[in-house]
Design an enzyme around this catalytic site. Structure first.
Site, short mmCIF file in Angstrom:
data_model
loop_
_atom_site.label_atom_id
_atom_site.label_comp_id
_atom_site.label_asym_id
_atom_site.label_seq_id
_atom_site.Cartn_x
_atom_site.Cartn_y
_atom_site.Cartn_z
CG ASN A 105 -4.37 -1.01 -2.74
OD1 ASN A 105 -4.82 -2.14 -2.90
ND2 ASN A 105 -5.13 0.08 -2.85
CB THR A 106 -1.24 -4.92 -5.91
OG1 THR A 106 0.12 -4.98 -5.46
CG2 THR A 106 -1.34 -3.96 -7.09
NE ARG A 107 -7.41 -5.40 -1.35
CZ ARG A 107 -7.65 -4.29 -2.03
NH1 ARG A 107 -6.65 -3.47 -2.30
NH2 ARG A 107 -8.87 -4.01 -2.46
N GLY A 141 -6.88 -5.80 13.69
CA GLY A 141 -5.84 -5.63 14.70
C GLY A 141 -4.46 -5.33 14.16
CG HIS A 190 -4.19 4.81 -3.29
ND1 HIS A 190 -4.99 4.13 -4.18
CD2 HIS A 190 -4.04 4.01 -2.22
CE1 HIS A 190 -5.33 2.96 -3.65
NE2 HIS A 190 -4.76 2.85 -2.47
CB SER A 226 -0.92 0.01 1.22
OG SER A 226 -1.74 1.17 1.24
CG HIS A 232 -6.48 7.72 -16.87
ND1 HIS A 232 -7.40 6.83 -16.35
CD2 HIS A 232 -6.57 8.85 -16.11
CE1 HIS A 232 -8.01 7.38 -15.32
NE2 HIS A 232 -7.54 8.61 -15.15
#
Length: 292
Positions: free
Chosen positions: A130-132, A275, A128, A114, A162
């Protein structure tokens, strides 16, 4: 689905770490090359830990934050790999998104990167990315994307951002870029302000065609698109003169960014409810912002 995803998990986690290392190196190189006031910025790296309710190890990651650089006012590039059992609230959220079997077996594993960059010069856009990858015994999927957040928009910058993303997605199918662009337009929208938070980009979530290798390759190219899409904009705008009015415009726009991340962002909600280190989760917030 069985637990036989250990190789895929390790591959994905290692890729996110490599992408993090490449971006950190590129950003510090940008600091070195800029003839600004003060010393070139450097990332402060902190290991993060997540503990299960019983105190056992539940993963963690690296929080890498640069503050007060010549080019970057605040930028964070975080990676994490966390696992364990989802709590009741997270189970309900996953069930609402259509993930089966969470009440029977709430185990999960998640890994990703991130990034959020807030810039010194108001003419340089915030960004910004992020990859997950997310895994449960019942399903797996990928998510992520990147979006550009200029407070002073330049149409040619928006077009470059773009166009670069489209070039990286087109090899996976001509329908990917328009679909992920529309997804980003919908996701990065602030309903209570009736406006987008920036000029868009690409985004996907819960993405699973059933072909892990193909889906991972798409996710990798979303990550690979980031530096060529963004760094030329930093290079072009970092020496543009700016005044107090420009800075005021930037601070007000940052207020919109903070509102979105605190109210709507899925990653923020997931990180806090499971958490993970709160400082790492809230790394995306700007160092200074302003509201009317």
């Amino acid at each position: 689905m069985s637990d036989g995803f250990e190789a895929e998990k390790a591959t994905a986690s290692a890729w996110f770490r490599q992408l993090r290392d490449d971006i950190v190196s590129a950003f510090e190189g940008m600091e070195d090359s800029h003839q600004g006031i003060g010393s070139a910025g450097r990332f402060e790296v902190t290991e993060t830990k997540r503990s299960a309710d019983d105190g056992s190890d539940a993963g963690g990651g690296l929080m890498s934050v640069m503050r007060g650089g010549r080019v970057f006012e605040k930028v964070g590039v975080n990676i994490s790999t966390v696992y364990g059992q989802l709590g009741d609230a997270a189970q309900k959220a996953m069930a609402a998104r259509g993930v089966p079997g969470m009440a029977d077996d709430p185990r999960f594993w998640a890994s990703g990167i991130s990034l959020v960059a807030h810039m010194q010069n108001p003419h340089v856009p915030a960004v910004h990315m992020n990859t997950r990858m997310f895994w449960t015994p019942h399903a797996w999927w990928f998510g992520g994307g990147s979006d550009l957040n200029p407070c002073i928009e330049y149409s040619e910058d928006t077009a470059h951002f773009h166009d670069t993303q489209k070039a990286h997605l087109d090899p996976h199918g001509a329908d990917h870029y328009p679909k992920l662009k529309a997804w980003a337009d919908e996701y990065f929208y602030i309903p209570h302000r009736n406006r987008a938070r920036g000029v868009g980009g690409i985004f996907m979530d819960d993405y699973c065609t059933g072909d892990w290798s193909s889906d991972f390759a798409l996710t990798q190219d979303i990550g690979r698109a980031f530096l060529p899409a963004y760094l030329p904009l930093v290079e072009k705008r970092r020496n543009t003169p700016w005044d107090d009015a420009d800075k005021d415009t930037q601070l007000v726009h940052r207020g919109l960014y903070a509102e979105y991340n605190l109210v709507y962002d899925r990653g923020t909600k997931f990180g806090l409810t499971t958490g993970h280190d709160a400082n790492a989760v809230l790394m995306s917030l700007p160092p200074l912002a302003k509201w009317f």
